[in-house]
Scaffold this active site. Structure first.
Site, PDB file in Angstrom:
ATOM      1  N   GLU A 200       7.032 -10.212  -3.899  1.00 30.99           N
ATOM      2  CA  GLU A 200       6.428 -10.827  -2.713  1.00 30.99           C
ATOM      3  C   GLU A 200       5.069 -10.166  -2.484  1.00 30.99           C
ATOM      4  OE1 GLU A 200       8.870 -11.406   0.789  1.00 30.99           O
ATOM      5  OE2 GLU A 200       7.178 -10.849   2.087  1.00 30.99           O
TER       6      GLU A 200
ATOM      7  N   ARG B 144       6.674 -17.700   1.506  1.00 30.63           N
ATOM      8  CA  ARG B 144       5.699 -16.609   1.421  1.00 30.63           C
ATOM      9  C   ARG B 144       4.419 -16.977   0.658  1.00 30.63           C
ATOM     10  NH1 ARG B 144       8.121 -16.130   4.866  1.00 30.63           N
ATOM     11  NH2 ARG B 144       9.809 -14.699   5.357  1.00 30.63           N
TER      12      ARG B 144
ATOM     13  N   SER C 279       8.662  -6.184   2.486  1.00 28.63           N
ATOM     14  CA  SER C 279       9.534  -6.596   1.383  1.00 28.63           C
ATOM     15  C   SER C 279       8.741  -6.663   0.087  1.00 28.63           C
ATOM     16  CB  SER C 279      10.129  -7.973   1.672  1.00 28.63           C
ATOM     17  OG  SER C 279      11.010  -7.871   2.755  1.00 28.63           O
TER      18      SER C 279
HETATM   19  C1  LIG Z   1       6.838  -2.619   7.842  1.00 28.15           C
HETATM   20  C2  LIG Z   1       6.479  -3.999   7.338  1.00 28.15           C
HETATM   21  C3  LIG Z   1       7.257  -5.083   7.725  1.00 28.15           C
HETATM   22  C4  LIG Z   1       6.953  -6.361   7.250  1.00 28.15           C
HETATM   23  N1  LIG Z   1       7.741  -7.424   7.634  1.00 28.15           N
HETATM   24  C5  LIG Z   1       7.448  -8.668   7.203  1.00 28.15           C
HETATM   25  C6  LIG Z   1       8.234  -9.785   7.612  1.00 28.15           C
HETATM   26  O1  LIG Z   1       9.194  -9.680   8.362  1.00 28.15           O
HETATM   27  N2  LIG Z   1       7.905 -11.021   7.145  1.00 28.15           N
HETATM   28  C7  LIG Z   1       6.834 -11.214   6.316  1.00 28.15           C
HETATM   29  O2  LIG Z   1       6.563 -12.374   5.923  1.00 28.15           O
HETATM   30  N3  LIG Z   1       6.061 -10.174   5.914  1.00 28.15           N
HETATM   31  C8  LIG Z   1       6.348  -8.913   6.331  1.00 28.15           C
HETATM   32  N4  LIG Z   1       5.571  -7.850   5.928  1.00 28.15           N
HETATM   33  C9  LIG Z   1       4.419  -8.087   5.025  1.00 28.15           C
HETATM   34  C10 LIG Z   1       3.081  -8.325   5.753  1.00 28.15           C
HETATM   35  O3  LIG Z   1       3.181  -7.858   7.064  1.00 28.15           O
HETATM   36  C11 LIG Z   1       2.712  -9.811   5.773  1.00 28.15           C
HETATM   37  O4  LIG Z   1       2.641 -10.353   4.467  1.00 28.15           O
HETATM   38  C12 LIG Z   1       1.357 -10.065   6.465  1.00 28.15           C
HETATM   39  O5  LIG Z   1       1.158 -11.443   6.560  1.00 28.15           O
HETATM   40  C13 LIG Z   1       0.205  -9.422   5.709  1.00 28.15           C
HETATM   41  O6  LIG Z   1      -0.996  -9.628   6.403  1.00 28.15           O
HETATM   42  P1  LIG Z   1      -2.313  -8.853   5.959  1.00 28.15           P
HETATM   43  O7  LIG Z   1      -3.426  -9.326   6.793  1.00 28.15           O
HETATM   44  O8  LIG Z   1      -2.068  -7.393   5.947  1.00 28.15           O
HETATM   45  O9  LIG Z   1      -2.466  -9.422   4.476  1.00 28.15           O
HETATM   46  P2  LIG Z   1      -3.108  -8.694   3.199  1.00 28.15           P
HETATM   47  O10 LIG Z   1      -2.110  -7.757   2.596  1.00 28.15           O
HETATM   48  O11 LIG Z   1      -4.423  -8.132   3.534  1.00 28.15           O
HETATM   49  O12 LIG Z   1      -3.285  -9.943   2.231  1.00 28.15           O
HETATM   50  C14 LIG Z   1      -2.162 -10.611   1.719  1.00 28.15           C
HETATM   51  C15 LIG Z   1      -2.645 -11.811   0.892  1.00 28.15           C
HETATM   52  O13 LIG Z   1      -3.279 -12.739   1.758  1.00 28.15           O
HETATM   53  C16 LIG Z   1      -4.603 -13.017   1.312  1.00 28.15           C
HETATM   54  N5  LIG Z   1      -5.462 -13.159   2.497  1.00 28.15           N
HETATM   55  C17 LIG Z   1      -5.503 -12.366   3.599  1.00 28.15           C
HETATM   56  N6  LIG Z   1      -6.401 -12.839   4.480  1.00 28.15           N
HETATM   57  C18 LIG Z   1      -6.948 -13.931   3.921  1.00 28.15           C
HETATM   58  C19 LIG Z   1      -7.962 -14.858   4.339  1.00 28.15           C
HETATM   59  N7  LIG Z   1      -8.579 -14.743   5.520  1.00 28.15           N
HETATM   60  N8  LIG Z   1      -8.290 -15.867   3.506  1.00 28.15           N
HETATM   61  C20 LIG Z   1      -7.669 -16.012   2.289  1.00 28.15           C
HETATM   62  N9  LIG Z   1      -6.706 -15.174   1.848  1.00 28.15           N
HETATM   63  C21 LIG Z   1      -6.360 -14.147   2.654  1.00 28.15           C
HETATM   64  C22 LIG Z   1      -5.017 -11.814   0.488  1.00 28.15           C
HETATM   65  O14 LIG Z   1      -5.999 -12.176  -0.462  1.00 28.15           O
HETATM   66  C23 LIG Z   1      -3.684 -11.421  -0.146  1.00 28.15           C
HETATM   67  O15 LIG Z   1      -3.445 -12.180  -1.309  1.00 28.15           O
HETATM   68  C24 LIG Z   1       5.848  -6.555   6.385  1.00 28.15           C
HETATM   69  C25 LIG Z   1       5.049  -5.443   6.023  1.00 28.15           C
HETATM   70  C26 LIG Z   1       5.369  -4.181   6.482  1.00 28.15           C
HETATM   71  C27 LIG Z   1       4.500  -3.022   6.074  1.00 28.15           C
END
Ligand SMILES: Cc1cc2nc3c(=O)[nH]c(=O)nc-3n(C[C@H](O)[C@H](O)[C@H](O)COP(=O)(O)OP(=O)(O)OC[C@H]3O[C@@H](n4cnc5c(N)ncnc54)[C@H](O)[C@@H]3O)c2cc1C
Length: 281
Positions: A273, A154, A203
């Site tokens: 996480e 992660r 998570s």
């Molecule tokens: C219902 C649900 C189910 C989920 N299931 C899973 C799963 O099965 N497996 C899993 O791994 N995760 C899961 N997640 C968590 C989430 O979906 C992942 O972590 C996903 O990758 C987040 O993407 P985001 O664009 O929303 O990231 P954000 O929340 O916007 O950012 C997360 C981190 O990434 C950094 N970041 C984002 N974009 C960039 C960029 N372009 N450059 C540099 N840094 C950046 C941000 O600064 C932050 O630190 C789940 C979430 C929910 C709500």
């Protein structure tokens, strides 16, 4: 930030920038550098928690940088702001196999990369061939190949201020209907095991080696317990849901309670996480 994060909690940021191009992104970063305003890059906010006091930082969302294409040899090229649903729909339509596991991982390509998002069997490190990023120190875009990238559980180890711009995913040609079918089955499994219709950040804690955070929190008797509007999901104990009117403080307190109880009962320290912003700035 409650408008920009999936838990719908969190106070204000100093500014929000929505660049539509690399040139605009550079301009925003340069402006922030000049005025000594810290920058935070946000994807779709599905794994980010902002404290109620807000952030002393400008938040930059990249959803204007969302181009998506396939190369002649079948690779998927996706800009960081492309959403998980667009990328997986694209793979299904084009008959490209490899990213089916990510169909229910909400967010953007940037968030997928930064979090090395995945499931038990597969994660981003298994499908990423190369990435492109912007180094704010030099203002230059650079490429890194998979073998140079340091993915961890992660996380992707890159300097905190690096902006991930684009990913090239390795995919295999396949029958579109078969790709769709595998995606349906991943989604069906999720629907049974996760509270996907409620506000959450997925998570909350990483799984400790050899165990599951959800199992430990459940075994500690915490399913259904709450603080204010935040509750440990009765469907999956590693999810905290906002059942309405929760604050970031409620969520953080509930996380503290879960960590303390699991430590006391099992001598295992849970590590978040979800990315908690603010404290480190
Ligand atoms: C219902 C649900 C189910 C989920 N299931 C899973 C799963 O099965 N497996 C899993 O791994 N995760 C899961 N997640 C968590 C989430 O979906 C992942 O972590 C996903 O990758 C987040 O993407 P985001 O664009 O929303 O990231 P954000 O929340 O916007 O950012 C997360 C981190 O990434 C950094 N970041 C984002 N974009 C960039 C960029 N372009 N450059 C540099 N840094 C950046 C941000 O600064 C932050 O630190 C789940 C979430 C929910 C709500």
């Amino acid at each position: 930030m409650s408008k920009h994060t999936s838990l719908r909690v969190g106070g204000p940021a100093e500014a929000l920038a929505l660049p539509e191009s690399r040139a605009e992104l550079r301009e925003v970063l340069e402006l922030c550098r000049k005025h000594e305003v810290p920058v935070r890059i946000l994807g779709a906010g599905f794994n980010t928690l902002v404290p109620d006091a807000g952030l002393r930082a400008a938040v930059v969302r990249l959803h204007g940088l969302r181009k998506l294409a396939r190369s002649d040899d079948g690779r998927v090229l996706a800009e960081a702001g492309a959403s998980h649903s667009r990328v997986t729909r694209f793979c299904a339509k084009e008959g490209l196999a490899g990213l089916e596991f990510a169909v229910g991982i909400p967010g953007t390509v940037g968030g997928w990369l930064a979090m090395n998002a995945g499931i038990r069997e597969r994660e981003m490190r298994d499908v990423v061939e190369c990435i492109e990023f912007l180094d704010p120190a030099t203002g230059k875009c650079q490429e890194m190949r998979a073998e140079q990238l340091r993915f961890r559980y992660r996380a992707l180890e890159v300097p905190a201020d690096v902006v991930l711009l684009k990913a090239c995913f390795h995919t295999e040609p396949s029958d579109p209907e078969e790709v769709r079918e595998r995606m349906r089955s991943f989604l069906a499994e999720r629907r049974e095991t996760q509270p996907i219709d409620q506000l959450s950040c997925g998570s909350v804690f990483k799984n400790p080696p050899g165990d599951y955070a959800g199992r430990l929190i459940d075994a500690a008797g915490l399913k259904g317990s709450g603080v204010g509007g935040a509750e440990i999901s009765t469907v999956h104990a590693n999810f905290i849901i906002n059942r309405g009117g929760a604050t970031a403080t409620d969520v953080l307190q509930l996380m503290d309670q879960a960590r303390a109880k699991v430590l006391q009962r099992f001598q295992i320290e849970l590590e978040p996480e979800v990315r908690v912003w603010g404290e480190e700035l």
